[in-house]
Design a protein around this motif. Sequence first.
Motif, PDB file in Angstrom:
ATOM      1  N   VAL A  48       0.839  -1.199   0.000  1.00 61.19           N
ATOM      2  CA  VAL A  48       0.000   0.000   0.000  1.00 61.19           C
ATOM      3  C   VAL A  48       0.871   1.245   0.000  1.00 61.19           C
ATOM      4  CG1 VAL A  48      -1.806   1.284   1.221  1.00 61.19           C
ATOM      5  CG2 VAL A  48      -1.789  -1.224   1.292  1.00 61.19           C
ATOM      6  N   LEU A  49       0.510   2.203  -0.836  1.00 64.55           N
ATOM      7  CA  LEU A  49       1.127   3.527  -0.836  1.00 64.55           C
ATOM      8  C   LEU A  49       0.131   4.528  -0.280  1.00 64.55           C
ATOM      9  CD1 LEU A  49       3.244   5.701  -1.698  1.00 64.55           C
ATOM     10  CD2 LEU A  49       2.059   5.750  -3.928  1.00 64.55           C
ATOM     11  N   GLU A  50       0.567   5.320   0.697  1.00 65.97           N
ATOM     12  CA  GLU A  50      -0.262   6.430   1.151  1.00 65.97           C
ATOM     13  C   GLU A  50       0.351   7.739   0.688  1.00 65.97           C
ATOM     14  OE1 GLU A  50      -2.243   8.794   4.870  1.00 65.97           O
ATOM     15  OE2 GLU A  50      -0.818   7.200   5.335  1.00 65.97           O
ATOM     16  N   ILE A  51      -0.426   8.477  -0.095  1.00 66.07           N
ATOM     17  CA  ILE A  51      -0.025   9.797  -0.578  1.00 66.07           C
ATOM     18  C   ILE A  51      -0.342  10.838   0.498  1.00 66.07           C
ATOM     19  CG2 ILE A  51      -0.474  11.567  -2.321  1.00 66.07           C
ATOM     20  CD1 ILE A  51       0.862   9.170  -3.498  1.00 66.07           C
ATOM     21  N   ALA A  52       0.552  11.810   0.662  1.00 63.58           N
ATOM     22  CA  ALA A  52       0.346  12.869   1.656  1.00 63.58           C
ATOM     23  C   ALA A  52       0.059  12.256   3.028  1.00 63.58           C
ATOM     24  CB  ALA A  52      -0.781  13.799   1.226  1.00 63.58           C
ATOM     25  N   CYS A  53       0.976  11.394   3.460  1.00 68.88           N
ATOM     26  CA  CYS A  53       0.744  10.618   4.680  1.00 68.88           C
ATOM     27  C   CYS A  53       0.866  11.449   5.947  1.00 68.88           C
ATOM     28  CB  CYS A  53       1.713   9.447   4.743  1.00 68.88           C
ATOM     29  SG  CYS A  53       3.451   9.919   4.931  1.00 68.88           S
ATOM     30  N   PRO A 106       7.863   8.415  -7.315  1.00 66.19           N
ATOM     31  CA  PRO A 106       9.128   7.741  -7.651  1.00 66.19           C
ATOM     32  C   PRO A 106       9.019   6.218  -7.627  1.00 66.19           C
ATOM     33  CG  PRO A 106       9.177   8.413  -5.360  1.00 66.19           C
ATOM     34  CD  PRO A 106       7.847   8.908  -5.916  1.00 66.19           C
ATOM     35  N   PHE A 107       8.001   5.700  -8.314  1.00 68.13           N
ATOM     36  CA  PHE A 107       7.756   4.259  -8.324  1.00 68.13           C
ATOM     37  C   PHE A 107       7.406   3.815  -9.737  1.00 68.13           C
ATOM     38  CE2 PHE A 107       6.048   6.061  -4.321  1.00 68.13           C
ATOM     39  CZ  PHE A 107       6.981   5.538  -3.433  1.00 68.13           C
ATOM     40  N   PRO A 108       7.708   2.568 -10.088  1.00 62.94           N
ATOM     41  CA  PRO A 108       7.328   2.062 -11.410  1.00 62.94           C
ATOM     42  C   PRO A 108       5.820   1.821 -11.509  1.00 62.94           C
ATOM     43  CG  PRO A 108       8.338   0.331 -10.111  1.00 62.94           C
ATOM     44  CD  PRO A 108       8.486   1.587  -9.309  1.00 62.94           C
ATOM     45  N   ASP A 109       5.357   1.588 -12.718  1.00 63.91           N
ATOM     46  CA  ASP A 109       3.944   1.302 -12.953  1.00 63.91           C
ATOM     47  C   ASP A 109       3.510   0.054 -12.170  1.00 63.91           C
ATOM     48  OD1 ASP A 109       4.278   3.361 -14.693  1.00 63.91           O
ATOM     49  OD2 ASP A 109       3.865   2.203 -16.516  1.00 63.91           O
ATOM     50  N   ASP A 110       2.260   0.072 -11.704  1.00 61.68           N
ATOM     51  CA  ASP A 110       1.643  -1.094 -11.044  1.00 61.68           C
ATOM     52  C   ASP A 110       2.456  -1.601  -9.851  1.00 61.68           C
ATOM     53  OD1 ASP A 110      -0.299  -1.045 -13.088  1.00 61.68           O
ATOM     54  OD2 ASP A 110       0.974  -2.280 -14.369  1.00 61.68           O
ATOM     55  N   HIS A 111       3.043  -0.700  -9.116  1.00 59.36           N
ATOM     56  CA  HIS A 111       3.963  -1.097  -8.042  1.00 59.36           C
ATOM     57  C   HIS A 111       3.237  -1.461  -6.746  1.00 59.36           C
ATOM     58  CE1 HIS A 111       7.927  -1.395  -6.297  1.00 59.36           C
ATOM     59  NE2 HIS A 111       7.589  -0.609  -5.291  1.00 59.36           N
ATOM     60  N   PHE A 112       2.042  -0.897  -6.543  1.00 58.35           N
ATOM     61  CA  PHE A 112       1.292  -1.127  -5.306  1.00 58.35           C
ATOM     62  C   PHE A 112      -0.060  -1.765  -5.607  1.00 58.35           C
ATOM     63  CE2 PHE A 112       4.090   2.469  -4.538  1.00 58.35           C
ATOM     64  CZ  PHE A 112       4.693   2.121  -3.331  1.00 58.35           C
ATOM     65  N   ASP A 113      -0.554  -2.544  -4.649  1.00 60.89           N
ATOM     66  CA  ASP A 113      -1.912  -3.059  -4.772  1.00 60.89           C
ATOM     67  C   ASP A 113      -2.921  -1.917  -4.663  1.00 60.89           C
ATOM     68  OD1 ASP A 113      -1.214  -5.889  -4.859  1.00 60.89           O
ATOM     69  OD2 ASP A 113      -0.655  -5.646  -2.757  1.00 60.89           O
ATOM     70  N   THR A 114      -2.681  -1.025  -3.706  1.00 58.58           N
ATOM     71  CA  THR A 114      -3.641   0.037  -3.394  1.00 58.58           C
ATOM     72  C   THR A 114      -2.905   1.339  -3.121  1.00 58.58           C
ATOM     73  OG1 THR A 114      -5.214  -1.520  -2.416  1.00 58.58           O
ATOM     74  CG2 THR A 114      -5.428   0.778  -1.775  1.00 58.58           C
ATOM     75  N   VAL A 115      -3.504   2.440  -3.544  1.00 61.94           N
ATOM     76  CA  VAL A 115      -3.018   3.777  -3.196  1.00 61.94           C
ATOM     77  C   VAL A 115      -4.102   4.473  -2.383  1.00 61.94           C
ATOM     78  CG1 VAL A 115      -2.285   6.028  -4.053  1.00 61.94           C
ATOM     79  CG2 VAL A 115      -1.550   3.948  -5.231  1.00 61.94           C
ATOM     80  N   VAL A 116      -3.708   5.042  -1.262  1.00 63.80           N
ATOM     81  CA  VAL A 116      -4.619   5.772  -0.375  1.00 63.80           C
ATOM     82  C   VAL A 116      -4.207   7.235  -0.344  1.00 63.80           C
ATOM     83  CG1 VAL A 116      -5.457   6.001   1.996  1.00 63.80           C
ATOM     84  CG2 VAL A 116      -5.009   3.727   1.047  1.00 63.80           C
ATOM     85  N   ALA A 117      -5.182   8.134  -0.457  1.00 60.67           N
ATOM     86  CA  ALA A 117      -4.896   9.573  -0.398  1.00 60.67           C
ATOM     87  C   ALA A 117      -6.000  10.257   0.409  1.00 60.67           C
ATOM     88  CB  ALA A 117      -4.813  10.163  -1.799  1.00 60.67           C
TER      89      ALA A 117
END
Length: 234
Positions: A48-53, A106-117
């Motif tokens: 999981v990536l969290e944007i603006a964490c 700064p990540f490649p395509d399809d790198h995370f299952d989920t992005v949270v913002a």
Amino acid sequence: MKGQEWYQADDIAEEYDDKRFSRGGQLIDRREKTAVLDALGPLEGKNVLEIACGTGRFTVMLAEQGANVVGLDISAAMLQQGRKKAHASGVDDSLEFLRGDAGRLPFPDDHFDTVVAMRFFHLADDPAAFLSEMKRVAREQIVFDTFNRFSSRSVYNWALPMGSRLYSANEVSVLLAKNSLELVDVEHDFLAPYGLYRAIPNVLASPIRTLDRAVGRLPLTDHLMSVSYWNVRV
């Protein structure tokens, strides 16, 4: 992005959680975390990536639920608070905090299952571009919230130090369509503005919240809610 300098100040980072999520603000914190967990489902082993964490409110929670998490924020001061929180919770090994720009992930395509913002889109100067970048790195899902144009949020929006972007449901639908994202679910909540909850103790905030939720179940109130939680499929 709006408010970059304000969010990066050391004193703002140190006081951020106490000012927003103490007193009646605890009800906001609880509701937001529930919305995220409900949307994400089982987290064990998910990337999981969290944007603006920010200070890691959600980042640490997701790691505690078994996810492998990266939290990205533009503010070094906020990230430092997040690292302290992660260490205190014992989840240092399950997450990483990075300083970076949500517009150029700064990540490649399809790198995370989920992005949270969460608490992000009201600051976005180009929401369509930000959403496109989130889609690029997400394999399955994006979860985010927006503050709503036809709501009590607009009453005190002018007082915020960095301003705030408000959205109608139609505007969000257009954003999703432009990025070929499929809406899975949306929840609308908080007729009363966040500022009211933050200004009063829990003993007063709790009955107001009970009334707020009861009125919010009535027909035709969705468009008056302060915030919407969006769950979309990539």
